[in-house]
Design a protein around this motif. Structure first.
Motif, mmCIF file in Angstrom:
data_model
loop_
_atom_site.group_PDB
_atom_site.id
_atom_site.type_symbol
_atom_site.label_atom_id
_atom_site.label_comp_id
_atom_site.label_asym_id
_atom_site.label_seq_id
_atom_site.Cartn_x
_atom_site.Cartn_y
_atom_site.Cartn_z
ATOM 1 N N SER A 124 9.664 22.204 5.661
ATOM 2 C CA SER A 124 10.694 23.133 6.110
ATOM 3 C C SER A 124 11.634 22.539 7.141
ATOM 4 C CB SER A 124 10.041 24.392 6.687
ATOM 5 O OG SER A 124 9.215 24.032 7.783
ATOM 6 N N GLY A 125 11.320 21.338 7.620
ATOM 7 C CA GLY A 125 12.174 20.757 8.640
ATOM 8 C C GLY A 125 11.960 19.271 8.787
ATOM 9 N N PRO A 126 12.836 18.609 9.550
ATOM 10 C CA PRO A 126 12.773 17.159 9.696
ATOM 11 C C PRO A 126 11.547 16.654 10.442
ATOM 12 C CG PRO A 126 14.449 18.080 11.138
ATOM 13 C CD PRO A 126 13.942 19.205 10.281
ATOM 14 N N ALA A 127 10.856 17.517 11.173
ATOM 15 C CA ALA A 127 9.678 17.078 11.907
ATOM 16 C C ALA A 127 8.402 17.174 11.060
ATOM 17 C CB ALA A 127 9.506 17.907 13.176
ATOM 18 N N ASP A 128 8.486 17.714 9.852
ATOM 19 C CA ASP A 128 7.307 17.862 8.994
ATOM 20 C C ASP A 128 6.806 16.503 8.515
ATOM 21 O OD1 ASP A 128 7.406 20.590 9.267
ATOM 22 O OD2 ASP A 128 8.234 20.966 7.275
ATOM 23 N N THR A 129 5.513 16.437 8.252
ATOM 24 C CA THR A 129 4.907 15.220 7.735
ATOM 25 C C THR A 129 4.097 15.543 6.482
ATOM 26 O OG1 THR A 129 2.940 15.461 9.113
ATOM 27 C CG2 THR A 129 4.765 14.120 9.996
ATOM 28 N N ILE A 130 3.810 14.494 5.728
ATOM 29 C CA ILE A 130 2.994 14.582 4.520
ATOM 30 C C ILE A 130 1.926 13.514 4.647
ATOM 31 C CG2 ILE A 130 2.983 14.261 2.012
ATOM 32 C CD1 ILE A 130 5.974 15.203 2.110
ATOM 33 N N THR A 131 0.697 13.872 4.315
ATOM 34 C CA THR A 131 -0.409 12.910 4.375
ATOM 35 C C THR A 131 -0.840 12.558 2.961
ATOM 36 O OG1 THR A 131 -1.145 13.784 6.493
ATOM 37 C CG2 THR A 131 -2.738 12.486 5.244
ATOM 38 N N VAL A 132 -0.886 11.261 2.689
ATOM 39 C CA VAL A 132 -1.326 10.741 1.397
ATOM 40 C C VAL A 132 -2.666 10.051 1.619
ATOM 41 C CG1 VAL A 132 -0.785 9.173 -0.508
ATOM 42 C CG2 VAL A 132 1.060 10.400 0.656
ATOM 43 N N THR A 133 -3.673 10.447 0.839
ATOM 44 C CA THR A 133 -5.016 9.890 0.966
ATOM 45 C C THR A 133 -5.463 9.351 -0.385
ATOM 46 O OG1 THR A 133 -5.523 11.547 2.653
ATOM 47 C CG2 THR A 133 -7.389 10.379 1.681
ATOM 48 N N LEU A 134 -5.977 8.126 -0.390
ATOM 49 C CA LEU A 134 -6.560 7.520 -1.587
ATOM 50 C C LEU A 134 -8.030 7.298 -1.313
ATOM 51 C CD1 LEU A 134 -3.498 6.806 -1.851
ATOM 52 C CD2 LEU A 134 -4.227 4.741 -2.997
ATOM 53 N N GLU A 135 -8.864 7.701 -2.265
ATOM 54 C CA GLU A 135 -10.306 7.514 -2.142
ATOM 55 C C GLU A 135 -10.847 7.002 -3.466
ATOM 56 O OE1 GLU A 135 -11.956 11.088 0.363
ATOM 57 O OE2 GLU A 135 -10.427 11.762 -1.049
ATOM 58 N N ARG A 136 -11.820 6.115 -3.373
ATOM 59 C CA ARG A 136 -12.510 5.651 -4.569
ATOM 60 C C ARG A 136 -13.983 5.979 -4.406
ATOM 61 N NH1 ARG A 136 -13.475 -0.418 -6.969
ATOM 62 N NH2 ARG A 136 -14.677 0.276 -8.772
ATOM 63 N N THR A 137 -14.507 6.686 -5.375
ATOM 64 C CA THR A 137 -15.919 7.017 -5.396
ATOM 65 C C THR A 137 -16.447 6.602 -6.756
ATOM 66 O OG1 THR A 137 -15.472 8.913 -3.998
ATOM 67 C CG2 THR A 137 -17.615 8.851 -5.060
ATOM 68 N N GLY A 138 -17.292 5.596 -6.778
ATOM 69 C CA GLY A 138 -17.817 5.112 -8.050
ATOM 70 C C GLY A 138 -16.677 4.650 -8.950
ATOM 71 N N HIS A 139 -16.563 5.265 -10.083
ATOM 72 C CA HIS A 139 -15.534 4.900 -11.065
ATOM 73 C C HIS A 139 -14.400 5.912 -11.084
ATOM 74 C CE1 HIS A 139 -18.650 2.170 -12.240
ATOM 75 N NE2 HIS A 139 -17.838 1.593 -13.094
ATOM 76 N N GLU A 140 -14.115 6.518 -9.940
ATOM 77 C CA GLU A 140 -13.047 7.509 -9.889
ATOM 78 C C GLU A 140 -12.138 7.245 -8.684
ATOM 79 O OE1 GLU A 140 -13.428 11.949 -10.922
ATOM 80 O OE2 GLU A 140 -13.562 11.895 -8.729
ATOM 81 N N LEU A 141 -10.859 7.349 -8.928
ATOM 82 C CA LEU A 141 -9.855 7.277 -7.871
ATOM 83 C C LEU A 141 -9.319 8.680 -7.671
ATOM 84 C CD1 LEU A 141 -7.921 5.651 -5.990
ATOM 85 C CD2 LEU A 141 -6.354 5.583 -7.956
ATOM 86 N N ARG A 142 -9.271 9.120 -6.430
ATOM 87 C CA ARG A 142 -8.732 10.435 -6.107
ATOM 88 C C ARG A 142 -7.581 10.242 -5.133
ATOM 89 N NH1 ARG A 142 -11.481 15.785 -5.811
ATOM 90 N NH2 ARG A 142 -10.126 17.147 -4.613
ATOM 91 N N VAL A 143 -6.445 10.815 -5.465
ATOM 92 C CA VAL A 143 -5.267 10.768 -4.605
ATOM 93 C C VAL A 143 -4.962 12.206 -4.186
ATOM 94 C CG1 VAL A 143 -2.825 10.170 -4.439
ATOM 95 C CG2 VAL A 143 -4.373 8.738 -5.797
ATOM 96 N N THR A 144 -4.782 12.393 -2.887
ATOM 97 C CA THR A 144 -4.484 13.714 -2.343
ATOM 98 C C THR A 144 -3.202 13.633 -1.526
ATOM 99 O OG1 THR A 144 -6.854 14.161 -2.173
ATOM 100 C CG2 THR A 144 -5.387 15.613 -0.939
ATOM 101 N N VAL A 145 -2.326 14.603 -1.736
ATOM 102 C CA VAL A 145 -1.085 14.709 -0.966
ATOM 103 C C VAL A 145 -1.123 16.066 -0.267
ATOM 104 C CG1 VAL A 145 1.428 14.759 -1.052
ATOM 105 C CG2 VAL A 145 0.161 13.200 -2.553
ATOM 106 N N ALA A 146 -1.076 16.044 1.071
ATOM 107 C CA ALA A 146 -1.177 17.269 1.865
ATOM 108 C C ALA A 146 0.126 17.530 2.599
ATOM 109 C CB ALA A 146 -2.324 17.145 2.869
ATOM 110 N N ASP A 147 0.536 18.800 2.599
ATOM 111 C CA ASP A 147 1.710 19.209 3.366
ATOM 112 C C ASP A 147 1.383 20.494 4.118
ATOM 113 O OD1 ASP A 147 2.514 21.628 1.785
ATOM 114 O OD2 ASP A 147 2.979 20.168 0.227
ATOM 115 N N ALA A 148 2.300 20.935 4.963
ATOM 116 C CA ALA A 148 2.041 22.074 5.844
ATOM 117 C C ALA A 148 2.385 23.428 5.235
ATOM 118 C CB ALA A 148 2.809 21.896 7.149
#
Length: 173
Positions: free
Chosen positions: A95-119
């Motif tokens: 909603s504004g220029p001060a907002d941030t987004i967090t990108v997380t990459l995780e590998r567990t065994g034979h799986e890659l999980r990517v998560t994108v979080a916003d406010a």
């Protein structure tokens, strides 16, 4: 909720993030690449919610995943799907220029999980688009490129949501 109807598997909230790992582009020609053992928490980056940061996010994800020695197709799929989720978070979750987004990459065994979080608490929804429109296909692209995707609540003590996708890493040790 998951796109496939499978039960949601929440990622850990306190994933350690390695720092100081060499970038894929930091190897000199002719020298063998030496990659560290990759822990489950591959990357957690918080960036300004600005469209101009999308290329940097894609590069960061590509360099991080290059250390896994993924074949080209799953690497490209992960980078493209992450880019789509980042674009959605910028366009619909900030909603504004001060907002941030967090990108997380995780590998567990034979799986890659990517998560994108916003406010933003507004949940994404797939749309049916006209072929002439230039937007509205992000979640369809993520669904086509990934093995599963879904929406999760924010981390405790924060607001917003997390949108994630997984890729099964076939043929990986």
């Amino acid at each position: 909720m998951t796109a496939s109807g499978a039960p949601r598997r929440e990622p850990p909230h306190d994933v350690p993030v390695p720092s100081g790992l060499p970038s894929a582009s930091g190897v000199r020609p002719g020298e063998p690449a030496v990659f560290p053992v990759v822990p489950p928490g591959l990357l957690r980056a918080t960036v300004p919610a600005q469209a101009s940061r999308a290329a940097g996010v894609r590069t960061l994800v590509a360099e991080c995943l290059a250390r896994l020695r993924l074949p080209p197709e799953p690497l490209d799929n992960a980078v493209l799907a992450t880019g789509e989720l980042f674009a959605n978070a910028v366009g619909h979750g900030s909603s504004g220029p001060a907002d941030t987004i967090t990108v997380t990459l995780e590998r567990t065994g034979h799986e890659l999980r990517v998560t994108v979080a916003d406010a933003s608490a507004v949940l994404p929804r797939p749309r049916t688009t006209d072929p002439a429109t230039e937007s509205g296909r992000g979640l369809a692209i993520v669904a086509a490129l990934s093995d599963d995707w879904g929406i999760a609540p924010p981390d405790p003590g924060t607001t917003g949501k997390k949108v994630w996708f997984t890729l099964v890493l076939r043929g990986m040790p």
